[in-house]
Write a protein that holds these residues in place. Structure first.
Motif, PDB file in Angstrom:
ATOM      1  N   ASN A 195      42.827  23.858  32.353  1.00  0.00           N
ATOM      2  CA  ASN A 195      42.836  24.196  33.768  1.00  0.00           C
ATOM      3  C   ASN A 195      42.960  25.711  33.914  1.00  0.00           C
ATOM      4  O   ASN A 195      44.005  26.284  33.569  1.00  0.00           O
ATOM      5  N   PRO A 196      41.912  26.386  34.354  1.00  0.00           N
ATOM      6  CA  PRO A 196      41.956  27.854  34.420  1.00  0.00           C
ATOM      7  C   PRO A 196      42.927  28.353  35.483  1.00  0.00           C
ATOM      8  O   PRO A 196      43.205  27.671  36.475  1.00  0.00           O
ATOM      9  N   ARG A 197      43.433  29.540  35.264  1.00  0.00           N
ATOM     10  CA  ARG A 197      44.305  30.211  36.226  1.00  0.00           C
ATOM     11  C   ARG A 197      43.678  31.552  36.595  1.00  0.00           C
ATOM     12  O   ARG A 197      43.319  32.348  35.726  1.00  0.00           O
ATOM     13  N   TYR A 198      43.540  31.775  37.898  1.00  0.00           N
ATOM     14  CA  TYR A 198      42.957  33.013  38.388  1.00  0.00           C
ATOM     15  C   TYR A 198      43.974  33.749  39.259  1.00  0.00           C
ATOM     16  O   TYR A 198      44.834  33.132  39.896  1.00  0.00           O
ATOM     17  N   TYR A 199      43.829  35.053  39.306  1.00  0.00           N
ATOM     18  CA  TYR A 199      44.614  35.873  40.217  1.00  0.00           C
ATOM     19  C   TYR A 199      43.643  36.439  41.257  1.00  0.00           C
ATOM     20  O   TYR A 199      42.734  37.199  40.909  1.00  0.00           O
ATOM     21  N   VAL A 200      43.854  36.036  42.501  1.00  0.00           N
ATOM     22  CA  VAL A 200      42.882  36.305  43.551  1.00  0.00           C
ATOM     23  C   VAL A 200      43.547  37.100  44.665  1.00  0.00           C
ATOM     24  O   VAL A 200      44.644  36.747  45.126  1.00  0.00           O
ATOM     25  N   SER A 201      42.885  38.150  45.095  1.00  0.00           N
ATOM     26  CA  SER A 201      43.314  38.924  46.261  1.00  0.00           C
ATOM     27  C   SER A 201      42.429  38.556  47.443  1.00  0.00           C
ATOM     28  O   SER A 201      41.192  38.612  47.333  1.00  0.00           O
ATOM     29  N   LEU A 202      43.046  38.174  48.554  1.00  0.00           N
ATOM     30  CA  LEU A 202      42.316  37.780  49.750  1.00  0.00           C
ATOM     31  C   LEU A 202      42.609  38.756  50.877  1.00  0.00           C
ATOM     32  O   LEU A 202      43.753  39.216  51.040  1.00  0.00           O
ATOM     33  N   TYR A 203      41.600  39.054  51.660  1.00  0.00           N
ATOM     34  CA  TYR A 203      41.773  39.922  52.820  1.00  0.00           C
ATOM     35  C   TYR A 203      40.693  39.607  53.840  1.00  0.00           C
ATOM     36  O   TYR A 203      39.772  38.818  53.578  1.00  0.00           O
ATOM     37  N   ARG A 211      35.661  42.508  59.324  1.00  0.00           N
ATOM     38  CA  ARG A 211      34.963  42.106  60.548  1.00  0.00           C
ATOM     39  C   ARG A 211      33.940  41.003  60.301  1.00  0.00           C
ATOM     40  O   ARG A 211      33.542  40.304  61.228  1.00  0.00           O
ATOM     41  N   ASP A 212      33.546  40.808  59.030  1.00  0.00           N
ATOM     42  CA  ASP A 212      32.570  39.766  58.719  1.00  0.00           C
ATOM     43  C   ASP A 212      33.205  38.437  58.357  1.00  0.00           C
ATOM     44  O   ASP A 212      32.505  37.444  58.180  1.00  0.00           O
ATOM     45  N   GLY A 213      34.540  38.393  58.214  1.00  0.00           N
ATOM     46  CA  GLY A 213      35.185  37.138  57.855  1.00  0.00           C
ATOM     47  C   GLY A 213      36.245  37.326  56.799  1.00  0.00           C
ATOM     48  O   GLY A 213      37.122  38.187  56.909  1.00  0.00           O
ATOM     49  N   VAL A 214      36.153  36.536  55.731  1.00  0.00           N
ATOM     50  CA  VAL A 214      37.152  36.540  54.661  1.00  0.00           C
ATOM     51  C   VAL A 214      36.502  37.079  53.386  1.00  0.00           C
ATOM     52  O   VAL A 214      35.352  36.768  53.089  1.00  0.00           O
ATOM     53  N   LYS A 215      37.247  37.881  52.657  1.00  0.00           N
ATOM     54  CA  LYS A 215      36.781  38.401  51.378  1.00  0.00           C
ATOM     55  C   LYS A 215      37.826  38.110  50.313  1.00  0.00           C
ATOM     56  O   LYS A 215      39.013  37.943  50.600  1.00  0.00           O
ATOM     57  N   GLY A 216      37.364  38.032  49.075  1.00  0.00           N
ATOM     58  CA  GLY A 216      38.274  37.798  47.967  1.00  0.00           C
ATOM     59  C   GLY A 216      37.765  38.453  46.704  1.00  0.00           C
ATOM     60  O   GLY A 216      36.560  38.667  46.533  1.00  0.00           O
ATOM     61  N   ILE A 217      38.692  38.782  45.822  1.00  0.00           N
ATOM     62  CA  ILE A 217      38.344  39.347  44.521  1.00  0.00           C
ATOM     63  C   ILE A 217      39.172  38.615  43.465  1.00  0.00           C
ATOM     64  O   ILE A 217      40.407  38.580  43.557  1.00  0.00           O
ATOM     65  N   ILE A 218      38.497  38.010  42.482  1.00  0.00           N
ATOM     66  CA  ILE A 218      39.195  37.476  41.317  1.00  0.00           C
ATOM     67  C   ILE A 218      39.405  38.640  40.351  1.00  0.00           C
ATOM     68  O   ILE A 218      38.444  39.266  39.889  1.00  0.00           O
ATOM     69  N   ASP A 219      40.666  38.939  40.076  1.00  0.00           N
ATOM     70  CA  ASP A 219      41.009  40.103  39.258  1.00  0.00           C
ATOM     71  C   ASP A 219      40.745  39.788  37.779  1.00  0.00           C
ATOM     72  O   ASP A 219      41.439  38.966  37.177  1.00  0.00           O
ATOM     73  N   HIS A 220      39.752  40.450  37.225  1.00  0.00           N
ATOM     74  CA  HIS A 220      39.383  40.178  35.835  1.00  0.00           C
ATOM     75  C   HIS A 220      40.447  40.648  34.853  1.00  0.00           C
ATOM     76  O   HIS A 220      40.553  40.130  33.734  1.00  0.00           O
TER      77      HIS A 220
END
Length: 939
Positions: A387-395, A398-407
């Motif tokens: 089961n993978p584990r990711y660290y994700v930043s959400l913000y 004006r276009d909606g929701v964005k996220g970055i999976i921190d490599h």
């Protein structure tokens, strides 16, 4: 005095033995007391306030077995009865809570007393000497709690099981107990209480809630338990309920669910004596469905209700509140509700009705998350993998929701994995996020190739479909997220590999730790004194969709109150930082160590690229200063653009881009198109235009813009003459696009004649004649109605007697009135043909024998919006279609029947028309032969 009683100071002898049992049932509307009376005398009391307190009403159900009721006046020590046994004796007319009564019946019987839903009065007056008292309890209660503070020395009751009186005796004037036959006061039982002086047993409602927050150094002063006027706030202070007072727990009348709380409690206790009884209810629970009262039954089951009740003497009770933020949007004003407490408290109006306001804040999903993914299936089969584990930043932007999976913190990620998406149905607790990453082949030397063991591009597509956690989720808190996980892996096998599962995301930081960021530094200069302005340009080359802006400035000045400082974005958005303020200068950062006048959030949603201006002004002469240095830090998502050309379609054709949760459309202008503000992702671009194939093109953005993405869609042609009109339905003004789909011989000279007319075909609104190939026109309908479009193609190289008409004679177009719901009111006695009553969103058209061919298409909306005139709320959504009928396909005329109606309130003067409904075009449609009822308004 009747022979059954002998009263001598402290002793009471009873000739007949009563057997008594009490069952008290309560709900939010009523309370019922059930008393099992034994033959003879029974010593009872009330635990509910009777709806009708008269003796006649209470004993009416058992009047054939009722014989007498007695009570004693504790002041005069005089007995009263009903019916009076001797002439001149005062009668007992009513019964009340707090009194003790002797009741005689001729046979054993059960007495039911209907009570009010309000708690009975809790004030008991005790007079010197003996008092026959009934304590209003619904469950056994320790006598010490009930009589705390009272100058009592003896309490007696009758034990029907042993046939004797049992008592409690104290040394007068002390709390030393010399006899204690019982400890619990029983519901419905009466007691003789001896006191040395007059006293009042009165409950006093007290509540305790979290107090307001006041940070040093300015702490309010005042006695505990008093509301303190709080007119000077400092950073970190919190006035819960914002009433302008500093409230400690016992004066607090508001409670708040902070971001990290799903449960709160109201503490209830009795500051007085006697029994405090209370009810609690959520006012208007329909409009506050997020708030519930949590209760537990005798078996340990938890229930969420909108009201509850309780009673207590000197113990403490709690009202447990639960907030459910699931699927609630983080509106700026927050959510509010009110708890109403009703009690039998005896010290003022607030003791009977107390209102507690409840506030709840719903946080957005912005933050940093530790995401655990559980893979359930691979291509539909049960998965057996880690089961993978990711660290994700959400913000948000004006276009909606964005996220970055921190490599850097997540396994099997070669570089930042960008996600984009939206809130679902304007609900900020439900969201979708998608992204695509392409890893180049191994040994290619390109970024990410070290994690790709294959010789082809490895493409990973990840989608999160999430919502906020629920209060019942065992491992998640109020700020955590959960949902479904989808991943598609392409290119390593002939067919894609589909992974499906779930995820749980625990928020670890309030702000996202990983964003794209750009920083620009500038040196300072002297600030012109008096009337001069210092303007520093900070040029940003990277294009970032802004989520946060921080500005650090280092200023010196011999009189800091002279300064005005402002930051202006490339979009000319100004944010004032300070104006003649006494706040300290030096090196400060807006808005972390210093608070600007305007919000730095005014920049959120703008693009960073361009020239930012820092403007420092000293408009008071006499003192001088300098800007030592400044630094602009911008966070958000780097965005890019895709542009290209389209050949073969007219201007105005629609181009659609999809990918990573993003859906954008634009139109062709001058043969070109462009999409801006795109994150790193793989996108699909297609042409959507009537009469053309939806050509698709894939583009992969990876840290840069892309240009010259060219599209060349093919025109759709048919083996037979055909044409297309789009759209066929809509509100006015309705812009139509008409295109010929016929596969015509390009060597022949053709003439195209387009005709747009009303439904009858008698009134031609527009006629276009075009010579040559690829006939296309646009036309705008401005008036609501039913129209038809026709196309005739003529071979100009042959004589006029040899036309080549389109095989289908017409297409029908429905143009609705944007003022949907208006009905024309008819003057009295005015004769008029049948009205179209709002079925297509318009009125005023007359109905005659119009031809409708059974192979033609017509779309009718089943649901009608509310009627503006003559409508009845709740009856507007009438189904316009009834049973199927067969029509004469030979004539295909509208059949008129004066007996049909659509709604009773429209009137009986209506007709019905039997028409043929074709295939679905837009929205909900019905196919088949249906009865369409059309009515008129009565004069």
């Amino acid at each position: 005095m009747p022979s059954v009683f002998v009263v001598r100071k402290m002793k009471i002898k009873l000739l007949l033995i009563p057997i008594l049992s009490i069952l008290l049932c309560t709900n939010t509307n009523a309370a019922t007391q059930q008393i099992d009376l034994r033959y003879g005398w029974n010593f009872i009391s009330l635990s509910v306030t009777p709806v009708d307190p008269t003796v006649g009403a209470i004993f009416l159900p058992i009047q054939d077995k009722f014989e007498a009721i007695w009570k004693i006046d504790p002041i005069e020590q005089e007995w009263f009865s009903f019916p009076p046994p001797i002439e001149g004796m005062t009668s007992v007319d009513t019964m009340e809570v707090g009194r003790g009564y002797w009741v005689k019946v001729t046979n054993s019987v059960t007495l039911h007393i209907e009570g009010l839903d309000a708690p009975p009065s809790g004030s008991l007056q005790l007079y010197p000497g003996w008092n026959a008292v009934g304590f209003p309890v619904t469950q056994p209660t320790d006598y010490k709690n009930l009589l705390t503070g009272a100058p009592y020395s003896q309490v007696w009751t009758y034990d029907v099981n042993s046939g004797e009186f049992k008592g409690i005796e104290l040394i007068p004037g002390t709390q030393t107990v010399t006899r204690e036959d019982f400890t619990q006061i029983q519901p419905g039982q009466s007691y003789w209480v001896y006191v040395s002086e007059q006293t009042t047993l009165g409950p006093v409602l007290a509540t305790a809630l979290p107090e307001d927050v006041d940070q040093p150094p300015l702490l309010p002063s005042g006695a505990y338990g008093e509301k303190i006027l709080w007119d000077l706030f400092t950073s970190g202070d919190e006035d819960i309920g914002e009433d302008g007072y500093y409230d400690r727990p016992n004066t607090q009348r508001a409670i708040t669910f902070r971001d990290n709380l799903n449960e709160q409690k109201i503490t209830i206790y009795n500051k007085g004596t006697g029994v405090l009884r209370w009810n609690a209810e959520i006012i208007d629970p329909v409009n506050a469905p997020w708030l519930k009262i949590k209760t537990t039954d005798s078996e340990g089951n938890t229930w969420l209700v909108t009201s509850t009740s309780g009673e207590q003497a000197q113990n403490t009770n709690y009202i447990h509140l639960r907030a459910d933020r699931t699927r609630l949007a983080p509106i700026k004003s927050g959510y509010q509700a009110t708890i109403k407490l009703t009690s039998n408290g005896t010290s003022g109006a607030e003791q009977q009705e107390r209102f507690i306001r409840v506030y709840m804040h719903v946080a957005n999903i912005v933050g940093d998350y530790n995401v655990l993914v559980k893979i359930h299936t691979i291509n539909g089969k049960k998965a057996d993998m880690h089961n993978p584990r990711y660290y994700v930043s959400l913000y948000e932007d004006r276009d909606g929701v964005k996220g970055i999976i921190d490599h850097s913190r997540s396994l099997l990620m070669s570089r930042r994995f960008y996600l984009a998406g939206v809130y679902v149905e304007d609900d900020a607790n439900q969201f979708t996020l998608s992204g695509t990453i392409v890893l180049p082949p191994k040994d290619s030397g390109l970024e990410g190739s070290e994690l790709n063991p294959y010789k082809v591009d490895l493409q990973r597509e990840i989608t999160l479909i999430g919502t906020r956690s629920e209060p019942t989720d065992p491992n998640l808190g109020p700020l955590d997220l959960k949902g479904d996980y989808r991943e598609t892996i392409r290119n390593i096998l002939p067919e894609p590999v589909y992974l499906e599962g779930t995820f749980e995301a625990v928020r670890t930081e309030k702000k996202p730790l990983v964003t794209d960021q750009v920083t620009v530094n500038e040196t300072g200069a002297a600030i012109p004194d008096g009337t001069g302005i210092l303007e520093k340009n900070l040029v940003v080359s990277d294009n970032i969709l802004i989520t946060e802006v921080d500005l650090t400035v280092n200023l010196t000045h011999t009189r800091k109150e002279d300064l005005k400082v402002k930051l202006v974005s490339p979009f000319n958005t100004p944010v004032r930082l300070r104006e003649h303020s006494s706040h300290e200068i030096g090196q400060v950062t807006y808005d972390t160590t210093a608070v600007p006048i305007d919000s730095m959030d005014n920049f959120v949603g703008e693009l960073s690229a361009g020239t930012w201006k820092l403007i420092v002004e000293d408009d008071v002469p006499g003192e001088t200063g300098s800007l030592i240095a400044c630094s602009l830090d911008i966070k958000g998502t780097k965005v890019f653009s895709v542009e290209g050309t389209v050949t073969g379609v007219p201007d105005g054709a629609t181009i659609m881009l999809t990918g990573c949760g993003i859906v954008k459309t634009t139109t062709v202008q001058g043969g070109k198109y462009k999409f801006d503000n795109l994150i790193d992702c793989k996108y699909q671009i297609k042409v959507i235009h009537p009469g053309y194939e939806q050509e698709e093109e894939y583009v992969l953005l990876s840290g840069g813009d892309m240009s010259e993405v060219n599209l060349t869609p093919n025109k759709v042609v048919t083996g037979t003459n055909d044409f297309l009109v789009s759209p066929l339905t809509g509100q006015t003004p309705l812009k139509l696009h008409l295109i010929d789909l016929s596969d015509l011989d390009p060597a022949t000279n053709w003439n195209h004649k387009w005709t747009i007319s009303d439904l009858s075909g008698d009134t031609v609104l527009s006629e276009h004649i075009i010579d040559g190939q690829g006939s296309e026109i646009t036309y705008t309908i401005n008036k609501a109605g039913i129209y038809q479009a026709k196309l005739e193609i003529t071979n100009l190289d042959d004589p006029p007697s040899s036309p080549a008409p389109i095989e289908k004679p017409s297409l029908y177009i429905l143009a609705g009135n944007p003022n949907y719901g208006a009905i024309e009111t008819l003057p009295p006695n005015q004769q008029r043909a049948v009205e179209y009553v709002n079925l297509f969103g318009f009125s005023g058209s007359t109905l005659t024998n119009y031809s409708i061919y059974h192979w033609d298409s017509a779309t009718f909306d089943i649901d009608r919006l509310p009627l503006a005139v003559g409508g009845v709320p709740g009856l507007e959504d009438t189904d316009a279609f009834l049973n199927e009928v067969d029509i004469d396909t030979g004539t295909n005329k509208l059949a008129i029947n004066p007996n049909g109606t659509i709604d009773p309130y429209i009137g009986l003067n209506a007709v019905k028309a039997e028409i043929s409904i074709g295939q679905q075009i837009i929205g909900t449609s019905v196919s088949g032969h249906m009865k369409l009822h059309i009515g008129t308004i009565q004069p």
